[in-house]
Design an enzyme around this catalytic site. Sequence first.
Site, PDB file in Angstrom:
ATOM      1  CG  ASN A  79       0.708   1.778  -2.321  1.00  0.00           C
ATOM      2  OD1 ASN A  79       0.960   2.480  -3.296  1.00  0.00           O
ATOM      3  ND2 ASN A  79       0.757   2.227  -1.073  1.00  0.00           N
TER       4      ASN A  79
ATOM      5  CE  LYS B 272       4.136   1.633   0.026  1.00  0.00           C
ATOM      6  NZ  LYS B 272       4.728   1.436   1.333  1.00  0.00           N
TER       7      LYS B 272
ATOM      8  CG  HIS C 120      -0.199   4.655   2.240  1.00  0.00           C
ATOM      9  ND1 HIS C 120       1.025   4.929   2.791  1.00  0.00           N
ATOM     10  CD2 HIS C 120      -0.214   3.323   1.977  1.00  0.00           C
ATOM     11  CE1 HIS C 120       1.726   3.800   2.846  1.00  0.00           C
ATOM     12  NE2 HIS C 120       1.001   2.813   2.369  1.00  0.00           N
TER      13      HIS C 120
ATOM     14  CD  GLU D 175       4.657   4.905   2.338  1.00  0.00           C
ATOM     15  OE1 GLU D 175       4.352   5.073   1.142  1.00  0.00           O
ATOM     16  OE2 GLU D 175       5.058   3.813   2.788  1.00  0.00           O
TER      17      GLU D 175
ATOM     18  CD  GLU E 209      -1.214  -0.264   4.391  1.00  0.00           C
ATOM     19  OE1 GLU E 209      -0.709  -1.137   3.691  1.00  0.00           O
ATOM     20  OE2 GLU E 209      -1.101   0.946   4.147  1.00  0.00           O
TER      21      GLU E 209
ATOM     22  N   GLY F  18       7.037  -1.528   5.216  1.00  0.00           N
ATOM     23  CA  GLY F  18       8.360  -1.410   4.617  1.00  0.00           C
ATOM     24  C   GLY F  18       9.497  -1.722   5.568  1.00  0.00           C
TER      25      GLY F  18
ATOM     26  CB  SER G  28       6.337  -6.465   6.168  1.00  0.00           C
ATOM     27  OG  SER G  28       7.060  -5.260   6.288  1.00  0.00           O
TER      28      SER G  28
HETATM   29  P1  PGA Z   1       4.934  -2.934   2.465  1.00  0.00           P
HETATM   30  O1  PGA Z   1       3.951  -1.679   2.256  1.00  0.00           O
HETATM   31  O2  PGA Z   1       4.215  -4.152   1.977  1.00  0.00           O
HETATM   32  O3  PGA Z   1       6.155  -2.616   1.651  1.00  0.00           O
HETATM   33  O4  PGA Z   1       5.224  -3.002   3.931  1.00  0.00           O
HETATM   34  C1  PGA Z   1       2.581  -1.787   2.510  1.00  0.00           C
HETATM   35  C2  PGA Z   1       1.905  -0.478   2.229  1.00  0.00           C
HETATM   36  O5  PGA Z   1       2.474   0.576   2.517  1.00  0.00           O
HETATM   37  O6  PGA Z   1       0.773  -0.449   1.686  1.00  0.00           O
END
Ligand code: PGA
Length: 249
Positions: free
Chosen positions: A9, A11, A94, A96, A166, A172, A212
């Site tokens: 992803n 983003k 997601h 976010e 997640e 992140g 992560s």
């Molecule tokens: P990350 O993000 O690997 O940077 O933690 C995962 C995601 O949001 O899909």
Amino acid sequence: MRKNIVAGNWKMNNDLPETEALISDLLKQKQTSNAEVIIAPTAVNLYQAFNATRNSNIEVVAQNMHFAENGAYTGEISAAMLKSVGVNTVIIGHSERRAYFNETDDLLAKKVDTALKNDLRVIFCFGEELNDRKSGNHETVVENQIKNALFHREASAFKNIILAYEPVWAIGTGETASPEQAQDMHKYIRQTLNTKYGKEVSQDMTILYGGSVKPANAKEIFSKPDVDGGLIGGAALKAEDFYAIINAF
Ligand code: PGA
């Protein structure tokens, strides 16, 4: 069918030249696992990304989509628009999108319906926040997220749904759920599916872990029996790291 999938992803990262450069780097990597490889660039670069990956096994997918078929929704993107540029899969829910764009379970249910109606495969994301984990409510929160957005659907719809657990506190942040925490939740999700839809749906479901995931921890996470792959953010922006994760199977 249950598969191993590693999805990147991207983003809101990578403009067009950067998208082309990263794809060119990805195409130079060697894949030693049989995992399905997915990348989700920003919507404006989906068509270029689709063309650049045409002769490879990398699938280009969208990060988001509107629930309406078309109409007066300034700035939004429809399922048909995604299909017309070669996209066959869309990420929905997601954290976010939930946190910064107020996407609720009800809205996500509508998006899921529209995507499936348009023959788009759905990568449905969900996960608890740190407070939920600390108070021991994480299973209930996750179960409700899945029920509220997906359980109005018939069993056959799940053939076109991939789940991505997640935990918000691990996205992140550099903090990863332990392989055991991931396994426990994935097992719980499978049991929840089993209770509602039976063994076939629950055993066939591909459940990804996200938060992560890095080359250093992917192998251990992917070795868990109910973890079928990963949804990768930060580490998907470097071709070597992304392929190290893909090859962790
Ligand atoms: P990350 O993000 O690997 O940077 O933690 C995962 C995601 O949001 O899909």
